[in-house]
Design an enzyme around this catalytic site. Structure first.
Site, PDB file in Angstrom:
ATOM      1  N   LYS A   1       0.892  -1.180  -0.041  1.00 12.92           N
ATOM      2  CA  LYS A   1       0.024  -0.116   0.008  1.00 12.92           C
ATOM      3  C   LYS A   1       0.676   1.223   0.219  1.00 12.92           C
ATOM      4  CE  LYS A   1      -1.736   1.699   4.038  1.00 12.92           C
ATOM      5  NZ  LYS A   1      -1.653   2.989   4.280  1.00 12.92           N
ATOM      6  N   ASN A   2       1.922   1.165   0.799  1.00  7.96           N
ATOM      7  CA  ASN A   2       2.467   2.602   1.028  1.00  7.96           C
ATOM      8  C   ASN A   2       3.778   2.939  -0.090  1.00  7.96           C
ATOM      9  OD1 ASN A   2       1.030   3.062   3.303  1.00  7.96           O
ATOM     10  ND2 ASN A   2       2.664   2.688   4.777  1.00  7.96           N
TER      11      ASN A   2
ATOM     12  N   ARG B   1      -5.048  10.588   4.257  1.00  7.58           N
ATOM     13  CA  ARG B   1      -3.732  11.806   4.274  1.00  7.58           C
ATOM     14  C   ARG B   1      -2.675  11.457   3.309  1.00  7.58           C
ATOM     15  NH1 ARG B   1      -2.474  13.571   8.182  1.00  7.58           N
ATOM     16  NH2 ARG B   1      -0.337  13.411   7.468  1.00  7.58           N
TER      17      ARG B   1
ATOM     18  N   CYS C   1      -5.041  12.668  12.509  1.00  4.30           N
ATOM     19  CA  CYS C   1      -5.783  11.397  12.335  1.00  4.30           C
ATOM     20  C   CYS C   1      -5.497  10.782  13.674  1.00  4.30           C
ATOM     21  CB  CYS C   1      -5.250  10.650  11.305  1.00  4.30           C
ATOM     22  SG  CYS C   1      -3.466   9.753  11.681  1.00  4.30           S
TER      23      CYS C   1
ATOM     24  N   ARG D   1       0.374  15.010  12.754  1.00  6.26           N
ATOM     25  CA  ARG D   1       0.581  14.392  11.529  1.00  6.26           C
ATOM     26  C   ARG D   1       0.601  15.553  10.346  1.00  6.26           C
ATOM     27  NH1 ARG D   1      -1.289   8.711   9.570  1.00  6.26           N
ATOM     28  NH2 ARG D   1       0.417   8.879   8.300  1.00  6.26           N
ATOM     29  N   PRO D   2       1.602  16.791  10.787  1.00  5.13           N
ATOM     30  CA  PRO D   2       1.219  17.949  10.006  1.00  5.13           C
ATOM     31  C   PRO D   2       2.131  17.586   8.701  1.00  5.13           C
ATOM     32  CG  PRO D   2       2.890  18.033  11.904  1.00  5.13           C
ATOM     33  CD  PRO D   2       2.352  16.987  12.183  1.00  5.13           C
ATOM     34  N   VAL D   3       2.091  18.611   7.576  1.00 10.69           N
ATOM     35  CA  VAL D   3       2.871  18.563   6.515  1.00 10.69           C
ATOM     36  C   VAL D   3       3.875  19.774   6.107  1.00 10.69           C
ATOM     37  CG1 VAL D   3       1.468  16.819   5.517  1.00 10.69           C
ATOM     38  CG2 VAL D   3       0.786  19.400   5.270  1.00 10.69           C
ATOM     39  N   ASP D   4       4.260  20.127   7.280  1.00 15.21           N
ATOM     40  CA  ASP D   4       4.918  21.458   7.177  1.00 15.21           C
ATOM     41  C   ASP D   4       6.332  21.098   6.429  1.00 15.21           C
ATOM     42  OD1 ASP D   4       5.461  19.990   9.846  1.00 15.21           O
ATOM     43  OD2 ASP D   4       7.229  21.150   9.936  1.00 15.21           O
ATOM     44  N   GLN D   5       6.829  19.905   6.582  1.00 12.89           N
ATOM     45  CA  GLN D   5       8.113  19.766   5.696  1.00 12.89           C
ATOM     46  C   GLN D   5       7.870  19.632   4.079  1.00 12.89           C
ATOM     47  OE1 GLN D   5      11.076  19.351   7.554  1.00 12.89           O
ATOM     48  NE2 GLN D   5       9.714  20.225   9.081  1.00 12.89           N
TER      49      GLN D   5
ATOM     50  N   ASP E   1       4.742   0.860  11.993  1.00 15.36           N
ATOM     51  CA  ASP E   1       3.551   0.242  11.460  1.00 15.36           C
ATOM     52  C   ASP E   1       3.594  -1.452  12.101  1.00 15.36           C
ATOM     53  OD1 ASP E   1       3.559   1.940   8.283  1.00 15.36           O
ATOM     54  OD2 ASP E   1       3.095   2.471  10.200  1.00 15.36           O
TER      55      ASP E   1
ATOM     56  N   ILE F   1       7.923   7.538  16.897  1.00 16.39           N
ATOM     57  CA  ILE F   1       7.513   8.053  15.677  1.00 16.39           C
ATOM     58  C   ILE F   1       6.308   9.002  15.867  1.00 16.39           C
ATOM     59  CG2 ILE F   1       6.875   7.933  12.982  1.00 16.39           C
ATOM     60  CD1 ILE F   1       9.820   7.058  13.586  1.00 16.39           C
TER      61      ILE F   1
ATOM     62  N   ARG G   1      -8.689  -0.617   4.860  1.00 17.64           N
ATOM     63  CA  ARG G   1      -7.982   0.348   4.000  1.00 17.64           C
ATOM     64  C   ARG G   1      -6.540  -0.130   3.796  1.00 17.64           C
ATOM     65  NH1 ARG G   1      -7.443   6.071   6.981  1.00 17.64           N
ATOM     66  NH2 ARG G   1      -6.222   6.159   5.116  1.00 17.64           N
TER      67      ARG G   1
HETATM   68  C1  EPZ Z   1       4.076   7.127   6.095  1.00 17.64           C
HETATM   69  O1  EPZ Z   1       3.262   8.086   6.738  1.00 17.64           O
HETATM   70  C2  EPZ Z   1       3.285   5.849   6.092  1.00 17.64           C
HETATM   71  N1  EPZ Z   1       2.323   6.006   5.097  1.00 17.64           N
HETATM   72  C3  EPZ Z   1       2.770   5.688   7.471  1.00 17.64           C
HETATM   73  O2  EPZ Z   1       2.132   4.271   7.370  1.00 17.64           O
HETATM   74  C4  EPZ Z   1       4.035   5.235   8.334  1.00 17.64           C
HETATM   75  O3  EPZ Z   1       3.422   4.906   9.509  1.00 17.64           O
HETATM   76  C5  EPZ Z   1       4.931   6.457   8.562  1.00 17.64           C
HETATM   77  O4  EPZ Z   1       5.493   6.841   6.981  1.00 17.64           O
HETATM   78  C6  EPZ Z   1       6.200   6.327   9.436  1.00 17.64           C
HETATM   79  O5  EPZ Z   1       6.960   5.216   8.780  1.00 17.64           O
HETATM   80  C7  EPZ Z   1       2.374   6.134   3.912  1.00 17.64           C
HETATM   81  O6  EPZ Z   1       3.529   6.029   3.586  1.00 17.64           O
HETATM   82  C8  EPZ Z   1       1.331   6.406   3.073  1.00 17.64           C
HETATM   83  P1  EPZ Z   1       6.148  10.498   8.369  1.00 17.64           P
HETATM   84  P2  EPZ Z   1       3.860   9.617   6.770  1.00 17.64           P
HETATM   85  O7  EPZ Z   1       6.025  11.682   7.444  1.00 17.64           O
HETATM   86  O8  EPZ Z   1       4.692   9.911   5.498  1.00 17.64           O
HETATM   87  C9  EPZ Z   1       6.121  13.942  11.454  1.00 17.64           C
HETATM   88  C10 EPZ Z   1       0.352   2.790   7.700  1.00 17.64           C
HETATM   89  O9  EPZ Z   1      -0.352   2.447   8.707  1.00 17.64           O
HETATM   90  N2  EPZ Z   1       6.007  15.137  10.401  1.00 17.64           N
HETATM   91  O10 EPZ Z   1       7.286   9.579   8.228  1.00 17.64           O
HETATM   92  O11 EPZ Z   1       2.811  10.458   7.023  1.00 17.64           O
HETATM   93  C11 EPZ Z   1       4.775  13.150  11.762  1.00 17.64           C
HETATM   94  O12 EPZ Z   1       4.033  13.894  12.454  1.00 17.64           O
HETATM   95  C12 EPZ Z   1       0.660   4.350   7.822  1.00 17.64           C
HETATM   96  O13 EPZ Z   1       0.297   2.341   6.593  1.00 17.64           O
HETATM   97  C13 EPZ Z   1       6.133  16.471  10.598  1.00 17.64           C
HETATM   98  O14 EPZ Z   1       6.171  16.533  11.734  1.00 17.64           O
HETATM   99  O15 EPZ Z   1       4.730   9.656   8.220  1.00 17.64           O
HETATM  100  C14 EPZ Z   1       5.546  11.954  12.205  1.00 17.64           C
HETATM  101  O16 EPZ Z   1       5.796  12.262  13.770  1.00 17.64           O
HETATM  102  C15 EPZ Z   1       0.524   5.119   9.039  1.00 17.64           C
HETATM  103  N3  EPZ Z   1       5.802  17.234   9.632  1.00 17.64           N
HETATM  104  C16 EPZ Z   1       6.982  11.867  12.053  1.00 17.64           C
HETATM  105  O17 EPZ Z   1       7.235  12.949  11.298  1.00 17.64           O
HETATM  106  C17 EPZ Z   1       5.800  16.866   8.371  1.00 17.64           C
HETATM  107  O18 EPZ Z   1       5.871  17.504   7.376  1.00 17.64           O
HETATM  108  C18 EPZ Z   1       7.144  10.852  10.757  1.00 17.64           C
HETATM  109  O19 EPZ Z   1       6.034  10.940   9.742  1.00 17.64           O
HETATM  110  C19 EPZ Z   1       5.786  15.153   8.186  1.00 17.64           C
HETATM  111  C20 EPZ Z   1       5.927  14.342   9.359  1.00 17.64           C
END
Ligand code: EPZ
Length: 416
Positions: A22-23, A92, A116, A121-125, A304, A326, A396
């Site tokens: 999926k990912n 998301r 969620c 889970r912000p997207v600031d980066q 995960d 995480i 999902r």
């Molecule tokens: C991906 O989510 C996966 N989803 C998640 O899988 C997985 O748990 C996660 O990576 C960690 O491995 C997909 O690939 C579609 P991150 P993602 O950005 O990219 C913080 C599942 O169950 N962060 O690596 O959204 C964030 O809040 C799902 O299949 C910021 O602060 O995760 C988190 O604490 C759940 N700002 C950490 O970083 C940002 O701009 C890692 O998040 C981006 C992230």
């Protein structure tokens, strides 16, 4: 609302086939936005999140052709480069259209995903990286609006390791003017799978799988065909289910090559794990030993798989310490497992799990995708019946879950 009714106490035995990841599939489908030519994907998993992403892309004007596990996308002319709140709030990962849309069309409007269950889970980066590449990004009325005549290559550094952040910025950089370097990049195998597909489309990328990814922008990308890698989290989930139920299973169309640390923990718990060419066999011990885990970005223990190991530790001998580093709120499954008789103490991002004998079936509620998987594992091993509510979370991310489990000897029924 569908529910899963599980009659516990049956060891999993036999064979199951693992689906595409999926990912990996989610960012790969978005990569098709980077070219006007058709892109074909094989081994696409039949999951609700995939259906949602295909609906979102079609809504934007992408031609979508699906025949079972094969999907062909063509984004030759988009009439609506917008990802609406209605679409994004259910998934998301829709944020993954942002980078490709800005890179290809110079204009993108994507609803902020919102939080969620497992965290803010912000997207600031994602935004910071696009701004560094010259995009003008405003966040108004819950939407990210990014505009730029042409992205420029830049040196990007993400404050923390972000999987979709790395993927979004890598896709955007493919069509930027000049070179981009992403430091502190995510090393997940799904990032590498995406990079391999982008290179097949004509992108110039090196370093995927390490924490420094270099991209040399090109003027355009062409079509390609790509087969999606196996789902390592689905694989790990079935291995945990077999371990918890004292089973003996063989998983095909998958490999341990992305699961080293998870396999190590299953070996520590007393399981026998054998790797074949593209299959994995696991034989559970009579009694599992508790294993402590600490989640962190790849190649460390994947967040995960944390919930699934909490279920294993609930029925293992001894005490385990589980550290979730995480996400800030990824222990929702703990209180549900406690309803099944598990002994779990939560202290901030640490859970102490003490195996205290057999679990008793009960009614529990799924809260997020991997939490639901942990409740299924617990239900398979609990005495009596377990009813899991809100299993849309499961749909999902796990293809044909009850069919695969029942083929392995479980007693699982979908009821509504
Ligand atoms: C991906 O989510 C996966 N989803 C998640 O899988 C997985 O748990 C996660 O990576 C960690 O491995 C997909 O690939 C579609 P991150 P993602 O950005 O990219 C913080 C599942 O169950 N962060 O690596 O959204 C964030 O809040 C799902 O299949 C910021 O602060 O995760 C988190 O604490 C759940 N700002 C950490 O970083 C940002 O701009 C890692 O998040 C981006 C992230």
């Amino acid at each position: 609302m569908d529910k899963l009714l599980i009659e516990g106490g049956y060891a999993l035995n036999g064979e199951a086939a693992i689906s595409g990841a999926k990912n990996a599939a989610l960012p790969l489908l978005c990569a098709a936005l980077l070219t006007r030519e058709p892109v074909t994907f094989h081994n696409v998993p039949a999951l609700n999140d995939i259906a949602t992403m295909l609906k979102l892309l079609a809504q934007m004007g992408v031609k979508v052709e699906q025949d079972g596990e094969r999907v062909t996308l063509q984004a030759d002319a988009l009439d609506n480069p917008v990802a609406t709140y209605e679409m994004v709030k259910t998934m998301r990962a829709s944020i993954l259209v942002l980078g490709p849309l800005v890179a290809r069309f110079g204009d993108a409007k994507v609803s902020l995903p919102g939080g969620c269950a497992i965290g803010a889970r912000p997207v600031d980066q994602h935004i910071k990286g696009l701004q560094a590449m010259g995009a003008e990004v405003t966040v108004e009325h819950g939407y990210v609006h990014a505009k730029v005549p042409k992205l420029k290559g830049a040196r990007l550094f993400t404050d923390m390791v972000t999987v979709t952040g790395t993927e979004n910025l890598m896709m955007a950089a493919c069509l930027a003017d000049g070179d981009t370097v992403i430091e502190n990049a995510a090393r997940e195998p799904e990032v590498v799978d995406l990079a391999n597909c982008l290179v097949a489309m004509g992108a110039q990328i090196s370093g995927a799988g390490t924490d420094v990814i270099r991209i040399r922008g090109v003027t355009s990308l062409h079509g390609a065909t790509h087969s999606i890698m196996p789902d390592r989290i689905e694989t790990g989930t079935y291995l945990c289910a077999a371990a918890a139920t004292g089973g003996n299973i063989r998983l095909t169309r998958t490999s341990t090559s992305y699961l080293d640390v998870v396999i190590d923990k299953l070996l520590d718990a007393g399981c026998d794990v054998m790797q074949e060419r593209d299959a994995i066999r696991l034989k559970a011990p009579a009694k599992l030993k508790a294993v402590s885990i600490r989640t962190a970005p790849y190649p460390a223990f994947p967040t995960d798989m944390q919930a699934q190991f909490m279920a294993i530790n609930a029925v293992a001998e001894g005490t385990a310490v589980i550290r979730e580093t995480i996400f800030e709120n990824r222990f929702m499954h703990a209180v549900e497992l406690t309803r099944l008789g598990a002994k779990i103490a939560i202290d901030g991002n640490t859970a102490i799990v003490t195996g205290n004998g057999p679990l008793q079936g009960a009614t529990v509620m799924a809260t997020d995708l991997r939490a639901s998987a942990s409740l299924v594992i617990a239900g398979l091993v609990a005495q009596g019946e377990t009813l899991i509510e809100r299993i849309y979370h499961l749909d999902r991310g796990y293809e044909k879950l009850e069919q695969k489990l029942n083929a392995l000897g479980a007693r699982v029924k979908r009821v509504n």
